[in-house]
Design a protein around this motif. Structure first.
Motif, PDB file in Angstrom:
ATOM      1  N   LEU A  86       0.554  -1.210   0.137  1.00  0.00           N
ATOM      2  CA  LEU A  86      -0.341  -0.322   0.209  1.00  0.00           C
ATOM      3  C   LEU A  86       0.881   1.240  -0.510  1.00  0.00           C
ATOM      4  N   PRO A  87       2.079   1.155   0.710  1.00  0.00           N
ATOM      5  CA  PRO A  87       3.131   2.123   0.955  1.00  0.00           C
ATOM      6  C   PRO A  87       3.434   2.536  -0.813  1.00  0.00           C
ATOM      7  N   ALA A  88       3.490   1.600  -1.450  1.00  0.00           N
ATOM      8  CA  ALA A  88       4.904   2.260  -2.695  1.00  0.00           C
ATOM      9  C   ALA A  88       2.870   2.217  -3.822  1.00  0.00           C
ATOM     10  N   LEU A  89       2.095   2.654  -3.175  1.00  0.00           N
ATOM     11  CA  LEU A  89       0.946   3.068  -4.518  1.00  0.00           C
ATOM     12  C   LEU A  89       0.516   4.378  -4.230  1.00  0.00           C
ATOM     13  N   GLU A  90       0.742   5.098  -4.848  1.00  0.00           N
ATOM     14  CA  GLU A  90       0.904   6.744  -4.772  1.00  0.00           C
ATOM     15  C   GLU A  90      -0.340   7.724  -3.862  1.00  0.00           C
ATOM     16  N   GLY A  91      -0.237   8.002  -2.749  1.00  0.00           N
ATOM     17  CA  GLY A  91      -0.816   8.712  -2.283  1.00  0.00           C
ATOM     18  C   GLY A  91      -1.931   7.898  -1.520  1.00  0.00           C
ATOM     19  N   VAL A  92      -1.789   6.955  -1.332  1.00  0.00           N
ATOM     20  CA  VAL A  92      -2.818   5.997  -0.905  1.00  0.00           C
ATOM     21  C   VAL A  92      -3.034   5.984   0.706  1.00  0.00           C
ATOM     22  N   VAL A  93      -1.730   4.897   0.672  1.00  0.00           N
ATOM     23  CA  VAL A  93      -2.173   5.251   2.426  1.00  0.00           C
ATOM     24  C   VAL A  93      -2.750   6.345   3.474  1.00  0.00           C
ATOM     25  N   GLU A  94      -2.603   7.974   3.119  1.00  0.00           N
ATOM     26  CA  GLU A  94      -2.386   8.753   3.451  1.00  0.00           C
ATOM     27  C   GLU A  94      -4.002   8.830   3.533  1.00  0.00           C
ATOM     28  N   LYS A  95      -4.847   8.840   1.771  1.00  0.00           N
ATOM     29  CA  LYS A  95      -6.356   9.233   1.915  1.00  0.00           C
ATOM     30  C   LYS A  95      -6.887   7.588   3.132  1.00  0.00           C
ATOM     31  N   LEU A  96      -6.423   6.668   2.809  1.00  0.00           N
ATOM     32  CA  LEU A  96      -6.566   5.860   3.977  1.00  0.00           C
ATOM     33  C   LEU A  96      -6.653   5.923   5.061  1.00  0.00           C
TER      34      LEU A  96
END
Ligand SMILES: C[S@@+](CC[C@H](N)C(=O)[O-])C[C@H]1O[C@@H](n2cnc3c(N)ncnc32)[C@H](O)[C@@H]1O
Length: 259
Positions: free
Chosen positions: A68-78
């Protein structure tokens, strides 16, 4: 390898998977003669549990800390709190892990196989994530809702119409959403896949993934080893403009598709 279910090297699930292949040999033999395929739901029930036990250690080891951290901006959204659909979720191992890590987000697991959805609901209850998790029976081409993140774990290649599924995912994502596709690791050419991991996947694919796809509408039969180039055709065929490989392990590759 054999005793610690949480170890990333846990392999007992793979050996149990083999027992399902033996039990279903007659069905697969008939399918090779008729060309009709064997639906995921037509296999012996142990296949569903074995699949969960085989893939879960990899999800435990990688999903939250590296994929998940390798995806652009996804962790922040989650962390902030968004809507997520986990499609082809099976017993919900990936859904439950994400729901535990991101309590502000809302997770829906979809699978066309009703007994797997029942099992996933129980798993969510036991894990204490009933509040932000829901599981419903739905197919990849028709699940309802609009999402910030859609995930497919080890299931796109099992579907009869993966391009149709990609089109539906595209329509179900918000404009800045992300489609995370986790697939068995494969190179683009047969010769490069003739290693121990590729051999296991080709064998499982012949007995399970390819007949499952053939049994569904379109029956594209990608098998478990299509490689990134073939998957790119499927994903862009569904309308996605951007696709990149975000992460990989010896068993899985993680693709990030953006509308
Ligand atoms: C190899 S299992 C993976 C399950 C789970 N994602 C995991 O990683 O443990 C493939 C899953 O895809 C589901 N599936 C296959 N075709 C489907 C379709 N057209 N729509 C929704 N789910 C589908 C099956 O029921 C099965 O649960």
């Amino acid at each position: 390898m054999f005793a610690d279910e949480d170890s990333p090297a846990f392999m007992a699930g793979a050996f149990e998977f083999l027992s399902a292949l033996w039990l279903d040999e007659e069905k697969v033999r008939q399918a090779f003669q008729s060309g009709n395929g064997v639906g995921w739901h037509d296999h012996s029930a142990c296949l569903f549990r074995d699949t969960e036990r085989f893939f879960r250690p990899g999800y435990n080891a990688n999903l939250i800390d590296s994929w998940l951290p390798a995806l652009e901006g996804v962790v922040e959204k989650l962390e902030r709190g968004v809507d997520v659909a986990d499609v082809g979720c099976g017993h919900g191992a990936s859904t439950v892990l994400m729901a535990q890590a991101f309590p502000n987000s809302r997770f829906v697991g979809f699978d066309y196989h009703a007994p797997s959805i029942e099992r996933a609901r129980k798993a969510a209850e036991v894990a204490g994530v009933g509040v932000n998790t829901r599981f419903d029976v739905a197919a990849a081409k028709s699940y309802p809702g609009t999402y910030d993140l859609v995930t497919f774990f080890d299931c796109l290649h099992d579907m009869g119409d993966p391009t149709g599924a990609a089109t539906h995912v595209h329509g179900s994502l918000k404009p800045d959403g992300t489609w995370m596709i986790v697939e068995p690791f494969a190179h683009d050419h047969l010769a490069a896949n003739l290693n121990p991991v590729g051999r296991v996947y080709y064998a499982a694919s012949t007995f399970v993934c390819t007949p499952a796809s053939v049994s569904q509408e379109v029956g594209l039969a990608l098998g478990a080893q299509p490689g990134e180039a073939r998957l790119r055709k499927v994903v862009t065929g569904g309308g996605f403009k951007r696709l990149r490989r975000a992460a990989e392990t010896p068993f899985n590759m993680v693709l990030e598709a953006r509308p």
